[in-house]
Write an enzyme that holds these catalytic residues in place. Sequence first.
Site, PDB file in Angstrom:
ATOM      1  N   GLU A  55      37.183  42.151  54.641  1.00  0.00           N
ATOM      2  CA  GLU A  55      36.104  42.092  55.649  1.00  0.00           C
ATOM      3  C   GLU A  55      34.751  42.379  55.016  1.00  0.00           C
ATOM      4  OE1 GLU A  55      38.920  43.699  55.619  1.00  0.00           O
ATOM      5  OE2 GLU A  55      39.649  44.271  57.597  1.00  0.00           O
ATOM      6  N   CYS A  78      40.910  48.165  58.651  1.00  0.00           N
ATOM      7  CA  CYS A  78      41.244  49.575  58.435  1.00  0.00           C
ATOM      8  C   CYS A  78      40.305  50.490  59.211  1.00  0.00           C
ATOM      9  CB  CYS A  78      41.246  49.913  56.949  1.00  0.00           C
ATOM     10  SG  CYS A  78      39.640  49.831  56.161  1.00  0.00           S
ATOM     11  N   ALA A 167      78.321  30.339  26.376  1.00  0.00           N
ATOM     12  CA  ALA A 167      79.049  31.527  25.923  1.00  0.00           C
ATOM     13  C   ALA A 167      78.306  32.217  24.781  1.00  0.00           C
ATOM     14  CB  ALA A 167      80.455  31.130  25.480  1.00  0.00           C
ATOM     15  N   LEU A 207      57.303  37.467  29.287  1.00  0.00           N
ATOM     16  CA  LEU A 207      57.154  37.803  30.715  1.00  0.00           C
ATOM     17  C   LEU A 207      55.712  37.689  31.200  1.00  0.00           C
ATOM     18  CD1 LEU A 207      59.597  40.865  31.090  1.00  0.00           C
ATOM     19  CD2 LEU A 207      60.060  38.444  31.502  1.00  0.00           C
ATOM     20  N   GLY A 299      68.894  39.691  33.959  1.00  0.00           N
ATOM     21  CA  GLY A 299      70.055  38.815  33.923  1.00  0.00           C
ATOM     22  C   GLY A 299      71.111  39.170  34.966  1.00  0.00           C
ATOM     23  N   LEU A 302      71.716  43.009  36.141  1.00  0.00           N
ATOM     24  CA  LEU A 302      70.664  43.559  37.002  1.00  0.00           C
ATOM     25  C   LEU A 302      70.662  42.849  38.358  1.00  0.00           C
ATOM     26  CD1 LEU A 302      68.200  45.373  37.453  1.00  0.00           C
ATOM     27  CD2 LEU A 302      66.786  43.639  36.320  1.00  0.00           C
TER      28      LEU A 302
HETATM   29  C1  AOF Z   1      41.454  46.107  55.377  1.00  0.00           C
HETATM   30  N1  AOF Z   1      41.098  45.053  54.622  1.00  0.00           N
HETATM   31  O1  AOF Z   1      41.244  43.812  52.782  1.00  0.00           O
HETATM   32  C2  AOF Z   1      42.732  45.620  53.000  1.00  0.00           C
HETATM   33  C3  AOF Z   1      43.129  46.696  53.822  1.00  0.00           C
HETATM   34  O2  AOF Z   1      42.786  52.804  49.391  1.00  0.00           O
HETATM   35  P1  AOF Z   1      41.857  52.101  50.322  1.00  0.00           P
HETATM   36  O3  AOF Z   1      40.826  52.975  50.924  1.00  0.00           O
HETATM   37  O4  AOF Z   1      41.316  50.811  49.752  1.00  0.00           O
HETATM   38  O5  AOF Z   1      42.718  51.657  51.593  1.00  0.00           O
HETATM   39  C4  AOF Z   1      43.924  50.986  51.415  1.00  0.00           C
HETATM   40  C5  AOF Z   1      44.503  50.681  52.763  1.00  0.00           C
HETATM   41  O6  AOF Z   1      43.640  49.791  53.475  1.00  0.00           O
HETATM   42  C6  AOF Z   1      45.829  49.958  52.679  1.00  0.00           C
HETATM   43  O7  AOF Z   1      46.907  50.857  52.633  1.00  0.00           O
HETATM   44  C7  AOF Z   1      45.823  49.182  53.979  1.00  0.00           C
HETATM   45  O8  AOF Z   1      46.160  50.020  55.054  1.00  0.00           O
HETATM   46  C8  AOF Z   1      44.373  48.797  54.123  1.00  0.00           C
HETATM   47  N2  AOF Z   1      44.126  47.515  53.446  1.00  0.00           N
HETATM   48  N3  AOF Z   1      42.495  46.881  54.985  1.00  0.00           N
HETATM   49  O9  AOF Z   1      40.835  46.376  56.400  1.00  0.00           O
HETATM   50  C9  AOF Z   1      41.670  44.768  53.445  1.00  0.00           C
HETATM   51  N4  AOF Z   1      43.308  45.366  51.796  1.00  0.00           N
HETATM   52 ZN    ZN Z   2      39.304  47.882  55.201  1.00  0.00          ZN
END
Ligand code: AOF
Ligand code: ZN
Length: 367
Positions: A55, A78, A167, A207, A299, A302
């Site tokens: 955002e 968030c 083998a 890898l 492999g 695992l």
């Molecule tokens: C969002 N937009 O693009 C992402 C989110 O460690 P921080 O402060 O960066 O927060 C990580 C947390 O933010 C992650 O666990 C998830 O809940 C949220 N990720 N949130 O609004 C984003 N990547």
């Molecule tokens: Zn965020």
Amino acid sequence: MTAQDDDRFLGLALSLGRRGLGRTAPNPAVGCVITRAGRIVGRGWTQPGGRPHAEVMALAQAGAAARGGTAYVSLEPCAHHGKTPPCAEALIAAGIARVVAPIEDIDTRVGGAGFAMLRAAGVEVTTGLRVAEAMEDHAGFLINREHGRPLVTLKLALSLDGRIATATGESQWITGPEARRQVHAMRARHDAVMVGAGTARADDPALTVRDLGISHQPVRLVVSRRLDLPLMGQLARTAADGTVWICHGRDADPQLIEAWQGLGARLIAVEGRGRQVDPAPMLTALGAAGLTRVFCEGGGALAASLLGADLVDRLVVMGAGLALGAEGQPALGAMGLDRLAEAPRFTLRDTRPCGGDVITLWDRAPG
Ligand code: AOF
Ligand code: ZN
């Protein structure tokens, strides 16, 4: 804004988010599109390492044009104060009038608080669109937050009769160049590529992701109970870049532990189980270390241990048109199954031809 517009712009936000897969752990790879009067004014996705969030990137691009606009985000914005203020707050401050996001962020610091913050500020919030796609894209993050382990994708490159090598151990190449290219693209969308010690010894793999014009490399993970890996191989020679991690038994030789640490590898000690590392605590340790998406390339031992512990979420089977016979090495080691009812089951998601091979994608059957 019509329902078709919502669907289209949210679809775009989801596809922008997918650009970050394999690069944003431990954070989810989120995408964001900001529109104003039906026109896109900002686009963003979670940046490598997980910050800035999607955002923030999209708002920066939109600038003043965000005022009165709609933000399409592939996950709930968030609500917590990290190194920067919460995205919900940033959206409010920018004057966003409406937010469309498929699902809640189950991180305990968010968990609906982002939507609540937006609504409290008078922002209209629409959820519930493109839910299956969002769950699919964020599966690694969601599994990590819910179960404390990464999503596990197991890739098997097989002959017609389910063998992975002759083998004598010859396995390069069973599948063709197109399928191998696909493998590199899949590696790039995971946080780590994982193999067992037998494969590390037999193939001496790098890898790495190659030939895709990608600068970022996933973690290179080897599982070796006894830590008996070639100290002169490709992994040893390149461990100084910090991308080699080794999961070993707690009883591994301390001299070998020291040697690999000296080479730059990150060592993770895990309980043993039989002759192997116990897969469940191993994945818990990897989840705690921040991995959300692990791509296992065998492999057989695992692969069988992960399948036997019901820890494989997705299967990628690359089937080649050659027959190796019973003396060839089976794709899976012993799983100790007596009854069909105990066998892990998968649901077919997709089948497609790839060069001269066939790729089948399977999802762990619910239940
Ligand atoms: C969002 N937009 O693009 C992402 C989110 O460690 P921080 O402060 O960066 O927060 C990580 C947390 O933010 C992650 O666990 C998830 O809940 C949220 N990720 N949130 O609004 C984003 N990547
Ligand atoms: Zn965020």
